[in-house]
Write a protein that holds these residues in place. Structure first.
Motif, mmCIF file in Angstrom:
data_model
loop_
_atom_site.group_PDB
_atom_site.id
_atom_site.type_symbol
_atom_site.label_atom_id
_atom_site.label_comp_id
_atom_site.label_asym_id
_atom_site.label_seq_id
_atom_site.Cartn_x
_atom_site.Cartn_y
_atom_site.Cartn_z
ATOM 1 N N LYS A 156 99.574 50.053 110.495
ATOM 2 C CA LYS A 156 100.785 49.298 110.168
ATOM 3 C C LYS A 156 100.572 47.791 110.117
ATOM 4 C CE LYS A 156 103.847 52.783 112.257
ATOM 5 N NZ LYS A 156 104.846 53.028 113.339
ATOM 6 N N SER A 157 99.597 47.296 110.861
ATOM 7 C CA SER A 157 99.381 45.851 110.936
ATOM 8 C C SER A 157 98.498 45.327 109.814
ATOM 9 C CB SER A 157 98.746 45.487 112.285
ATOM 10 O OG SER A 157 99.540 45.910 113.363
ATOM 11 N N PHE A 158 97.919 46.246 109.035
ATOM 12 C CA PHE A 158 96.992 45.850 107.974
ATOM 13 C C PHE A 158 97.278 46.588 106.673
ATOM 14 C CE2 PHE A 158 94.648 45.360 111.978
ATOM 15 C CZ PHE A 158 94.201 44.047 111.868
ATOM 16 N N ILE A 159 96.815 45.990 105.596
ATOM 17 C CA ILE A 159 96.829 46.628 104.284
ATOM 18 C C ILE A 159 95.406 47.078 103.989
ATOM 19 C CG2 ILE A 159 97.213 46.309 101.803
ATOM 20 C CD1 ILE A 159 99.093 43.952 102.579
ATOM 21 N N PRO A 160 95.156 48.372 103.777
ATOM 22 C CA PRO A 160 93.800 48.823 103.450
ATOM 23 C C PRO A 160 93.388 48.318 102.066
ATOM 24 C CG PRO A 160 95.356 50.634 103.225
ATOM 25 C CD PRO A 160 96.124 49.491 103.806
ATOM 26 N N VAL A 161 92.243 47.683 101.985
ATOM 27 C CA VAL A 161 91.783 47.107 100.718
ATOM 28 C C VAL A 161 90.643 47.918 100.119
ATOM 29 C CG1 VAL A 161 90.804 45.053 99.598
ATOM 30 C CG2 VAL A 161 92.490 44.796 101.446
ATOM 31 N N ALA A 162 89.549 48.064 100.872
ATOM 32 C CA ALA A 162 88.389 48.760 100.311
ATOM 33 C C ALA A 162 87.506 49.335 101.411
ATOM 34 C CB ALA A 162 87.567 47.800 99.452
ATOM 35 N N LEU A 163 87.006 50.521 101.180
ATOM 36 C CA LEU A 163 85.977 51.101 102.039
ATOM 37 C C LEU A 163 84.648 50.590 101.481
ATOM 38 C CD1 LEU A 163 85.126 52.887 104.319
ATOM 39 C CD2 LEU A 163 85.409 54.882 102.870
ATOM 40 N N LEU A 164 83.998 49.712 102.223
ATOM 41 C CA LEU A 164 82.840 48.987 101.706
ATOM 42 C C LEU A 164 81.556 49.809 101.737
ATOM 43 C CD1 LEU A 164 83.491 45.584 103.509
ATOM 44 C CD2 LEU A 164 84.165 46.231 101.184
ATOM 45 N N ALA A 165 81.345 50.529 102.826
ATOM 46 C CA ALA A 165 80.093 51.275 102.979
ATOM 47 C C ALA A 165 80.283 52.393 103.985
ATOM 48 C CB ALA A 165 78.974 50.343 103.451
ATOM 49 N N SER A 166 79.534 53.448 103.809
ATOM 50 C CA SER A 166 79.536 54.558 104.751
ATOM 51 C C SER A 166 78.087 54.863 105.106
ATOM 52 C CB SER A 166 80.198 55.792 104.138
ATOM 53 O OG SER A 166 80.231 56.855 105.063
ATOM 54 N N VAL A 167 77.808 54.866 106.406
ATOM 55 C CA VAL A 167 76.429 55.024 106.877
ATOM 56 C C VAL A 167 76.352 56.167 107.883
ATOM 57 C CG1 VAL A 167 74.468 53.834 107.914
ATOM 58 C CG2 VAL A 167 76.204 52.526 106.685
ATOM 59 N N PRO A 168 75.441 57.109 107.701
ATOM 60 C CA PRO A 168 75.329 58.187 108.680
ATOM 61 C C PRO A 168 74.810 57.680 110.022
ATOM 62 C CG PRO A 168 73.526 58.298 107.112
ATOM 63 C CD PRO A 168 74.472 57.255 106.601
ATOM 64 N N GLN A 169 75.224 58.327 111.093
ATOM 65 C CA GLN A 169 74.682 58.023 112.408
ATOM 66 C C GLN A 169 73.295 58.657 112.525
ATOM 67 O OE1 GLN A 169 77.209 55.592 113.511
ATOM 68 N NE2 GLN A 169 76.518 56.444 115.436
ATOM 69 N N VAL A 170 72.456 58.022 113.300
ATOM 70 C CA VAL A 170 71.120 58.546 113.524
ATOM 71 C C VAL A 170 70.813 58.451 115.019
ATOM 72 C CG1 VAL A 170 70.054 56.296 113.037
ATOM 73 C CG2 VAL A 170 68.675 58.376 112.844
ATOM 74 N N LEU A 171 70.181 59.485 115.558
ATOM 75 C CA LEU A 171 69.772 59.474 116.962
ATOM 76 C C LEU A 171 68.396 58.831 117.028
ATOM 77 C CD1 LEU A 171 69.674 60.193 119.944
ATOM 78 C CD2 LEU A 171 69.170 62.565 119.307
ATOM 79 N N VAL A 172 68.342 57.647 117.648
ATOM 80 C CA VAL A 172 67.074 56.925 117.773
ATOM 81 C C VAL A 172 66.722 56.757 119.245
ATOM 82 C CG1 VAL A 172 67.092 55.677 115.586
ATOM 83 C CG2 VAL A 172 68.347 54.747 117.522
ATOM 84 N N VAL A 173 65.432 56.820 119.536
ATOM 85 C CA VAL A 173 64.968 56.665 120.913
ATOM 86 C C VAL A 173 63.924 55.558 120.977
ATOM 87 C CG1 VAL A 173 65.371 59.109 121.386
ATOM 88 C CG2 VAL A 173 63.075 58.349 120.716
ATOM 89 N N ASN A 174 63.853 54.915 122.130
ATOM 90 C CA ASN A 174 62.738 54.003 122.388
ATOM 91 C C ASN A 174 61.534 54.889 122.701
ATOM 92 O OD1 ASN A 174 60.793 52.447 123.985
ATOM 93 N ND2 ASN A 174 62.313 50.810 123.901
#
Length: 328
Positions: free
Chosen positions: A117-135
């Motif tokens: 309600k507080s914002f107007i949606p303009v654009a979905l810029l990017a979608s990135v998959p999550q990745v499980l990374v370890v040290n």
């Protein structure tokens, strides 16, 4: 006589509406007349920056006015969102939010803004998959089967960093724990940048991270990627299997980054920004950067993007309820 007065009033109202409409159009034609700010609710160096900064540079080139980034990190991105929601709706402050903000309503009970309600949606810029990374110096496993076995053998010994409580990084970890039957300690940070710094330094063991932040570190050999949470392998890390391939068939999580305008921003200005963003996202320069970061351009704007936001608010509310996730 009364009829004449009513006609005069109606005529006056129509005239005023016409003036307002012309004024809004004129403002849109003049916009931008000065520096434009993108408010990023996370510290510099995180996934949001990875897309907001190239976009700002491209729009500066397209429109001939400076587009700058204002980083306002804290409380899982809700501090910056609150600031953006209160910004003047004049087209000179835009909010670069993320899917984290669709989790916040279920985690933070006293938010002073509403993402829908507080914002107007303009654009979905990017979608990135999550990745499980370890040290690799702290976690010995090099595939998902061995990773899960290691976590089950040592419940509570290992920890995972996140961009903050209530972010996708956090809930991705909680969802993984539910589906794999493991227990890993959550360590929240003030953004993806600080979390990544400590992961690289060996202060934490692993992270469920957006590929935009992790891909450079994976390809540089500084982190080891166990699996990527998408339907198919990602071109940025083609040798990394999906969770589906590795044996966790229902685990899919992505982080998206989107642009919003404060509610009340004139439609002609929103429409002009939308057109410029669409042009920018289709530029060869940004397409190359997005590909390097393992990101898709979902091509969602306006109302369609708003529907995605609403859907994610519902989805993450269910995960929060099932996992019992709380603010740390």
């Amino acid at each position: 006589m009364v009829l004449i007065q009513k006609k005069k009033i109606a005529s006056l109202v129509l005239s005023l509406l016409a003036v307002v409409g012309l004024s809004s159009t004129a403002h849109a034609q003049e916009w931008p007349a000065k520096t434009v700010t993108f408010l990023n609710p996370f510290p510099a160096g995180g996934g949001t920056d990875a897309f907001a900064r190239p976009l700002a540079a491209q729009l500066t080139e397209q429109l001939g006015k400076q587009f700058i980034i204002d980083n306002r990190g804290g409380a899982g991105g809700t501090v910056g969102a609150s600031v953006a929601a209160k910004a003047a709706p004049d087209g000179y402050t835009w909010f670069i939010g993320a899917s984290h903000h669709t989790i916040a309503p279920s985690m933070y009970k006293n938010l002073d803004y509403d993402i829908q309600k507080s914002f107007i949606p303009v654009a979905l810029l990017a979608s990135v998959p999550q990745v499980l990374v370890v040290n690799p110096n702290r976690v010995s496993a090099r595939n998902l089967k061995d990773f899960i076995a290691l976590m089950k053998k040592n419940p509570g010994k290992y920890n995972f960093a996140s961009a903050g409580s209530g972010t996708v990084h956090h809930l991705a970890g909680e969802l993984f724990k539910i589906q794999s039957g493991t227990f890993i300690v959550h360590i929240p940070y003030r953004g993806a940048g600080p979390a990544m710094s400590d992961l690289l330094a060996g202060q934490v063991d692993l992270e469920f991270d957006g590929l935009g932040t992790s891909a450079p570190q994976i390809n540089a050999g500084k982190l080891f990627a166990i699996a990527v949470a998408s339907d198919k392998r990602n071109p940025a890390i083609p040798n990394v299997p999906t969770f589906v391939e590795a044996g966790l068939p229902d685990y899919r999580v992505s982080t998206w980054y989107g642009m919003f305008a404060p509610a009340g921003t004139p439609k002609p200005i929103v429409d002009k920004m939308t057109a410029e963003v669409q042009k920018a996202l289709n530029s060869p320069k940004l397409k190359a950067i997005w590909a390097q970061n393992g990101a898709d351009n979902p091509n969602l704007y306006g109302e369609a993007f708003g529907k995605q936001v609403a859907s994610d608010v519902t989805r993450w509310a269910e995960v929060v309820k099932k996992s019992g996730a709380k603010l740390d």
